[in-house]
Write a protein that holds these residues in place. Structure first.
Motif, PDB file in Angstrom:
ATOM      1  N   GLU A 183       0.825  -1.202   0.000  1.00 15.49           N
ATOM      2  CA  GLU A 183       0.000   0.000   0.000  1.00 15.49           C
ATOM      3  C   GLU A 183       0.864   1.258   0.000  1.00 15.49           C
ATOM      4  O   GLU A 183       0.536   2.254  -0.655  1.00 15.49           O
ATOM      5  N   LEU A 184       1.985   1.202   0.712  1.00 15.92           N
ATOM      6  CA  LEU A 184       2.882   2.356   0.733  1.00 15.92           C
ATOM      7  C   LEU A 184       3.412   2.648  -0.668  1.00 15.92           C
ATOM      8  O   LEU A 184       3.448   3.810  -1.098  1.00 15.92           O
ATOM      9  N   VAL A 185       3.821   1.600  -1.382  1.00 10.38           N
ATOM     10  CA  VAL A 185       4.321   1.786  -2.752  1.00 10.38           C
ATOM     11  C   VAL A 185       3.233   2.377  -3.642  1.00 10.38           C
ATOM     12  O   VAL A 185       3.492   3.260  -4.477  1.00 10.38           O
ATOM     13  N   GLU A 186       2.000   1.914  -3.466  1.00 12.08           N
ATOM     14  CA  GLU A 186       0.887   2.462  -4.249  1.00 12.08           C
ATOM     15  C   GLU A 186       0.677   3.944  -3.959  1.00 12.08           C
ATOM     16  O   GLU A 186       0.313   4.716  -4.847  1.00 12.08           O
ATOM     17  N   ARG A 187       0.931   4.344  -2.719  1.00 11.52           N
ATOM     18  CA  ARG A 187       0.782   5.758  -2.358  1.00 11.52           C
ATOM     19  C   ARG A 187       1.916   6.608  -2.921  1.00 11.52           C
ATOM     20  O   ARG A 187       1.697   7.743  -3.356  1.00 11.52           O
ATOM     21  N   LEU A 188       3.140   6.065  -2.874  1.00 11.20           N
ATOM     22  CA  LEU A 188       4.302   6.862  -3.244  1.00 11.20           C
ATOM     23  C   LEU A 188       4.510   6.959  -4.746  1.00 11.20           C
ATOM     24  O   LEU A 188       4.976   7.985  -5.248  1.00 11.20           O
ATOM     25  N   THR A 189       4.189   5.885  -5.476  1.00  8.97           N
ATOM     26  CA  THR A 189       4.487   5.826  -6.903  1.00  8.97           C
ATOM     27  C   THR A 189       3.924   7.003  -7.698  1.00  8.97           C
ATOM     28  O   THR A 189       4.627   7.559  -8.552  1.00  8.97           O
ATOM     29  N   PRO A 190       2.672   7.444  -7.470  1.00 11.58           N
ATOM     30  CA  PRO A 190       2.157   8.564  -8.270  1.00 11.58           C
ATOM     31  C   PRO A 190       2.943   9.860  -8.117  1.00 11.58           C
ATOM     32  O   PRO A 190       2.861  10.731  -8.985  1.00 11.58           O
ATOM     33  N   HIS A 191       3.703   9.995  -7.048  1.00  3.21           N
ATOM     34  CA  HIS A 191       4.446  11.233  -6.823  1.00  3.21           C
ATOM     35  C   HIS A 191       5.845  11.200  -7.450  1.00  3.21           C
ATOM     36  O   HIS A 191       6.530  12.223  -7.456  1.00  3.21           O
ATOM     37  N   VAL A 192       6.251  10.028  -7.948  1.00  2.85           N
ATOM     38  CA  VAL A 192       7.572   9.892  -8.557  1.00  2.85           C
ATOM     39  C   VAL A 192       7.447  10.167 -10.052  1.00  2.85           C
ATOM     40  O   VAL A 192       6.599   9.578 -10.722  1.00  2.85           O
ATOM     41  N   SER A 193       8.280  11.039 -10.580  1.00  4.20           N
ATOM     42  CA  SER A 193       8.222  11.398 -11.997  1.00  4.20           C
ATOM     43  C   SER A 193       8.489  10.182 -12.879  1.00  4.20           C
ATOM     44  O   SER A 193       9.294   9.316 -12.520  1.00  4.20           O
ATOM     45  N   PRO A 194       7.852  10.119 -14.060  1.00  6.00           N
ATOM     46  CA  PRO A 194       8.042   8.957 -14.947  1.00  6.00           C
ATOM     47  C   PRO A 194       9.499   8.718 -15.326  1.00  6.00           C
ATOM     48  O   PRO A 194       9.915   7.592 -15.537  1.00  6.00           O
ATOM     49  N   GLY A 195      10.302   9.777 -15.418  1.00  2.00           N
ATOM     50  CA  GLY A 195      11.696   9.613 -15.799  1.00  2.00           C
ATOM     51  C   GLY A 195      12.608   9.179 -14.679  1.00  2.00           C
ATOM     52  O   GLY A 195      13.788   8.890 -14.900  1.00  2.00           O
ATOM     53  N   ASP A 196      12.093   9.127 -13.438  1.00  5.56           N
ATOM     54  CA  ASP A 196      12.897   8.734 -12.289  1.00  5.56           C
ATOM     55  C   ASP A 196      12.729   7.242 -12.002  1.00  5.56           C
ATOM     56  O   ASP A 196      11.735   6.632 -12.397  1.00  5.56           O
ATOM     57  N   MET A 197      13.692   6.656 -11.315  1.00  8.23           N
ATOM     58  CA  MET A 197      13.572   5.250 -10.907  1.00  8.23           C
ATOM     59  C   MET A 197      13.218   5.173  -9.435  1.00  8.23           C
ATOM     60  O   MET A 197      13.859   5.796  -8.594  1.00  8.23           O
ATOM     61  N   PHE A 198      12.188   4.390  -9.130  1.00  2.00           N
ATOM     62  CA  PHE A 198      11.752   4.143  -7.760  1.00  2.00           C
ATOM     63  C   PHE A 198      11.917   2.655  -7.507  1.00  2.00           C
ATOM     64  O   PHE A 198      11.299   1.836  -8.187  1.00  2.00           O
ATOM     65  N   ALA A 199      12.769   2.278  -6.556  1.00  4.49           N
ATOM     66  CA  ALA A 199      13.108   0.868  -6.352  1.00  4.49           C
ATOM     67  C   ALA A 199      13.016   0.495  -4.887  1.00  4.49           C
ATOM     68  O   ALA A 199      13.190   1.332  -3.997  1.00  4.49           O
ATOM     69  N   ARG A 200      12.757  -0.790  -4.641  1.00 10.42           N
ATOM     70  CA  ARG A 200      12.814  -1.345  -3.292  1.00 10.42           C
ATOM     71  C   ARG A 200      14.164  -2.021  -3.131  1.00 10.42           C
ATOM     72  O   ARG A 200      14.469  -2.987  -3.833  1.00 10.42           O
ATOM     73  N   ILE A 201      14.976  -1.523  -2.212  1.00 11.83           N
ATOM     74  CA  ILE A 201      16.349  -2.031  -2.081  1.00 11.83           C
ATOM     75  C   ILE A 201      16.564  -2.791  -0.782  1.00 11.83           C
ATOM     76  O   ILE A 201      17.687  -3.219  -0.493  1.00 11.83           O
ATOM     77  N   GLY A 202      15.516  -2.963   0.018  1.00  6.84           N
ATOM     78  CA  GLY A 202      15.621  -3.713   1.267  1.00  6.84           C
ATOM     79  C   GLY A 202      14.232  -3.971   1.803  1.00  6.84           C
ATOM     80  O   GLY A 202      13.227  -3.597   1.181  1.00  6.84           O
ATOM     81  N   GLY A 203      14.147  -4.623   2.975  1.00  9.52           N
ATOM     82  CA  GLY A 203      12.839  -4.946   3.543  1.00  9.52           C
ATOM     83  C   GLY A 203      11.954  -3.722   3.714  1.00  9.52           C
ATOM     84  O   GLY A 203      10.809  -3.702   3.265  1.00  9.52           O
ATOM     85  N   GLY A 204      12.467  -2.695   4.382  1.00  7.00           N
ATOM     86  CA  GLY A 204      11.711  -1.460   4.580  1.00  7.00           C
ATOM     87  C   GLY A 204      12.443  -0.265   4.002  1.00  7.00           C
ATOM     88  O   GLY A 204      12.297   0.857   4.486  1.00  7.00           O
ATOM     89  N   GLU A 205      13.232  -0.492   2.944  1.00  4.46           N
ATOM     90  CA  GLU A 205      14.064   0.568   2.374  1.00  4.46           C
ATOM     91  C   GLU A 205      13.810   0.705   0.879  1.00  4.46           C
ATOM     92  O   GLU A 205      13.667  -0.293   0.170  1.00  4.46           O
ATOM     93  N   PHE A 206      13.774   1.952   0.414  1.00  2.87           N
ATOM     94  CA  PHE A 206      13.547   2.255  -0.986  1.00  2.87           C
ATOM     95  C   PHE A 206      14.555   3.316  -1.429  1.00  2.87           C
ATOM     96  O   PHE A 206      15.202   3.959  -0.598  1.00  2.87           O
ATOM     97  N   ALA A 207      14.674   3.485  -2.729  1.00  2.04           N
ATOM     98  CA  ALA A 207      15.564   4.510  -3.258  1.00  2.04           C
ATOM     99  C   ALA A 207      14.968   5.100  -4.527  1.00  2.04           C
ATOM    100  O   ALA A 207      14.232   4.419  -5.260  1.00  2.04           O
ATOM    101  N   ILE A 208      15.283   6.354  -4.765  1.00  2.00           N
ATOM    102  CA  ILE A 208      14.825   7.047  -5.975  1.00  2.00           C
ATOM    103  C   ILE A 208      16.035   7.688  -6.644  1.00  2.00           C
ATOM    104  O   ILE A 208      16.840   8.357  -5.986  1.00  2.00           O
ATOM    105  N   ILE A 209      16.163   7.474  -7.945  1.00  2.00           N
ATOM    106  CA  ILE A 209      17.150   8.193  -8.738  1.00  2.00           C
ATOM    107  C   ILE A 209      16.406   9.260  -9.523  1.00  2.00           C
ATOM    108  O   ILE A 209      15.574   8.935 -10.377  1.00  2.00           O
ATOM    109  N   ARG A 210      16.705  10.505  -9.226  1.00  2.25           N
ATOM    110  CA  ARG A 210      16.072  11.617  -9.935  1.00  2.25           C
ATOM    111  C   ARG A 210      16.908  11.936 -11.159  1.00  2.25           C
ATOM    112  O   ARG A 210      17.902  12.647 -11.094  1.00  2.25           O
ATOM    113  N   GLN A 211      16.476  11.402 -12.306  1.00  4.36           N
ATOM    114  CA  GLN A 211      17.267  11.486 -13.517  1.00  4.36           C
ATOM    115  C   GLN A 211      17.320  12.893 -14.107  1.00  4.36           C
ATOM    116  O   GLN A 211      18.331  13.330 -14.623  1.00  4.36           O
TER     117      GLN A 211
END
Length: 719
Positions: A339-367
């Motif tokens: 549910e958290l990913v569903e909430r956060l994804t719309p706010h991430v720009s299409p050109g950026d990468m949004f990834a899950r890198i651990g159990g409760g950890e994520f990362a975004i590359i703002r291209q």
């Protein structure tokens, strides 16, 4: 189209048609029996016309006609659809393409591939569930070892039971000294690395440390700060096979947070990884959230560095996610992650990468080229989205926070590993704050982190070096001016003469767990002060603050009872102060603790009232005696009508619940007069006295008693 090669290889289960006119198609290859279900008679007549009677296929053919009319090259795809006719069910996928000026329609029967893919996904899910069992098993082994290693400082005395635990478990275990030297490694650990150990690397722990340091930028931070960690390592075996290893690292610490041992727990998860690698999407995407995984993220990060264009990395960490899994279970935790990913994804720009890198950890590359402020704005937006309540199937809800660390390429670092190391440092610093926040890496941040590490080390010996001192700030009855009690406030005077403010060292103590032994010292010292005051003829209650970590200490109640008995004081001379946040975050534990301390006779006060959750339900249900109005309301009450209204409402509500009211931060006579006129019971603040060392507080008591008559008990009753 060269069909002979496809037929010889046996790799197609499709029918191919050539478009001869608008909505008319001639069969080029139509030998499969399933075509009789979709387009009856087509195999015999070798052609068909649209509409076909299949709504999905007809709709796609309309798109295909437009494609063939306007496009010069390429193809379009329908996507998989179900075709149910009579008792037969097909799973089909269609393409419209062109070759040498001719137009073709290809219809694939993908039922077998779909079933294989579903079986692969189901196997992956089952393996991921077994992976959860691995995590649970690792945690169980850790808890057993932690209990044993904390029982005795003499490792020899508990060597046998430890050996029995780790030799019987199926997971690999290594117990190391604080400086990462081996004490014990069980047979299961050796079996993970089996016969591939070389003469140089004759012990598994060496390989584990080398892989961890090489593959994770947080290695240095984990070891230097004594943090828990879990993740996956890849070991390339000679002559070229790979093995995936799940590693969990647990530091074993004393009450003063000094590391006595490291426990490494290892599982071979190659089977899971090999299965995932059979499916390209599962290789690069997280099975739970369907967003890019750590492996794909690092590929993209390396590519972004190679492109040499400026970009930002945001490292997102869910606050207290481990506690959510412990309280609600891993399945509920997974639902919250999704549910958290569903909430956060719309706010991430299409050109950026949004990834899950651990159990409760994520990362975004703002291209894209963005400013630091835009990254801050995005971070705050993500935090706002994450902090909305998550509702569970049983009707309850839970709340999470989100800490974000950020680093900039190439300003902060010019390689992927260092960039992530700095982003990790930034998020680690963000965790120090009680509220969710966005932190950017900077040299000042690095220096501050070094300062935190240095203070943490110094805190471990502050009690034994007698560096702590309790100051007392009196609370006066507003009717008589008599001192009824005082709040005990902790001060730290280092041996080198530096005085560290509580705003700086308390968060460090809370974060590291040192607040537990420090808090016990405060309680013990406060009881000693009460005893001294009694011998000097003063009857004055002392109030001590409890932190969230202390509430979770299962030995706290026993320690309070013992401190009261050892000091030979009356329980009603001691008071505990808790903030509203502690009540909400640890409600069940707080309810039990407060109920038991009230049975002893210890009173309870709620600190900083009005700044937290301010729920009437806990005021009604929990055994509470006093509430303290936060100083932020008192500060401007004379000039701010809203603050006046809030204070009047708090006083009225508290008195209706038979609770006493204490006002903090009283600095002027106008504030005092307003509070007294509106029946506030007690007040503390600079108007009466600053926090005083014990000797000066005793002098202050003597002066006050000599000029004031003794107050009667009825003066404490709510008015």
């Amino acid at each position: 189209m060269k069909l002979s090669l496809f037929k010889a290889l046996g790799i197609i289960d499709c029918c191919i048609f050539k478009r001869v006119d608008v909505n008319q198609f001639e069969a080029v290859y139509a030998e499969h029996e399933w075509l009789d279900i979709l387009l009856p008679g087509t195999r015999d007549k070798q052609f068909f016309k649209a509409p076909t009677g299949s709504p999905f296929l007809d709709d796609f053919l309309m798109q295909a006609e437009e494609f063939w009319e306007f496009a010069d090259y390429g193809k379009i795809e329908s996507g998989i659809w179900n075709e149910s006719i009579a008792d037969n069910e097909l799973k089909l996928n269609a393409f419209a393409t062109m070759e040498s000026g001719d137009f073709y329609l290809i219809i694939n029967n993908v039922k077998q591939q779909f079933q294989e893919r579903q079986q692969t996904l189901q196997s992956a899910r089952e393996l991921l569930l077994s992976n959860d069992k691995i995590v649970a098993q690792q945690e169980y082994v850790h808890q057993r070892l932690d209990e044993m290693l904390n029982q005795s400082s003499d490792l020899k005395s508990i060597q046998q039971p430890i050996t029995e635990v780790i030799e019987k478990t199926e997971v690999g275990v290594a117990i190391l000294t604080p400086n990462l030297k081996p004490i014990s490694q069980n047979p299961a650990l050796y079996s993970v690395f089996d016969s591939h150990l070389t003469a140089v690397e004759s012990e598994p722990y060496r390989i584990i440390l080398a892989l961890f340091e090489k593959q994770y930028p947080e290695f240095e931070r984990v070891i230097s700060t004594g943090s828990r960690w879990s993740g996956e390592l890849f070991w390339l075996q000679p002559p070229g096979n790979g093995k995936w290893i799940k590693l969990a690292i647990y530091p074993v610490k004393t009450d003063f947070q000094q590391i006595t041992h490291w426990v490494f727990i290892v599982n071979d998860i190659s089977q899971v990884k090999h299965l995932l690698q059979n499916n390209e999407k599962l290789t690069h995407y997280d099975a739970l959230t369907d967003i890019p995984n750590r492996q794909y993220f690092w590929m993209q990060l390396e590519q972004s560095v190679n492109n040499a264009m400026p970009f930002y990395v945001l490292y997102l960490d869910i606050k207290n996610f481990k506690r959510i899994n412990e309280i609600h279970g891993h399945s509920r935790g997974d639902q919250i992650i999704k549910e958290l990913v569903e909430r956060l994804t719309p706010h991430v720009s299409p050109g950026d990468m949004f990834a899950r890198i651990g159990g409760g950890e994520f990362a975004i590359i703002r291209q894209k080229t963005v400013t630091e402020q835009q990254c801050v704005d995005l971070g705050n937006t993500l935090i706002d989205a994450a902090t909305q309540p998550f509702y569970l199937p049983n009707g309850t809800h839970c709340e999470i926070g989100l800490n974000i660390g950020a680093a900039s390429f190439p300003r902060d670092a010019d390689d992927a590993e260092t960039l992530m190391k700095f982003a990790d440092l930034a998020v680690f610093n963000a965790k120090k704050a009680s509220k969710s926040s966005v932190q950017f890496y900077s040299q000042a941040l690095k220096d501050a982190s070094q300062r935190i590490i240095e203070l943490e080390s110094a805190l471990q010996t502050a009690i034994t070096n007698h560096e702590f001192e309790l100051f007392l700030q009196p609370m006066l009855d507003l009717t008589s001016g008599t001192i009824l009690k005082a709040e005990a406030l902790l001060r730290w005077n280092r041996l080198d003469g530096e005085r560290i403010g509580p705003d700086e060292f308390i968060p460090i103590a809370e974060q590291t767990g040192l607040i537990v032994p420090i808090g016990k010292w405060v309680i013990s010292r406060a009881c000693e002060m009460i005893s001294t005051l009694n011998h000097r003829g003063h009857s004055c209650k002392l109030s001590v603050n409890l932190s969230p970590r202390q509430i979770s200490d299962r030995h706290l109640l026993e320690f309070i009872r013992g401190s009261i008995q050892n000091s030979h004081i009356q329980p009603d001379q001691l008071e505990l102060e808790l903030t509203e946040g502690v009540l909400v975050d640890n409600y069940d534990k707080v309810q039990y603790l407060l109920t038991e301390v009230r049975k002893l006779g210890v009173s309870v006060s709620i600190d900083d009232f009005g700044t937290g959750y301010s729920s009437l339900s806990y005021l009604k249900k929990l055994p509470i005696d006093h509430i303290k109005i936060d100083r932020s309301f008192v500060q401007d009450l004379v000039s701010d009508e809203n603050d006046k209204a809030i204070i009047l409402a708090i006083i009225a509500m508290a008195h209706s619940l038979k609770l006493n009211v204490i006002a903090e931060g009283v600095e002027t006579e106008l504030q005092r007069n307003f509070l007294q006129l509106n029946h506030c019971n007690l007040a503390q603040g600079y108007l009466f006295s600053r926090p005083l060392p014990f000797a000066q507080f005793c002098d202050y008591l003597n002066t006050t008693v000599s000029s004031q008559k003794q107050i009667t008990p009825s003066a404490l009753d709510p008015k």
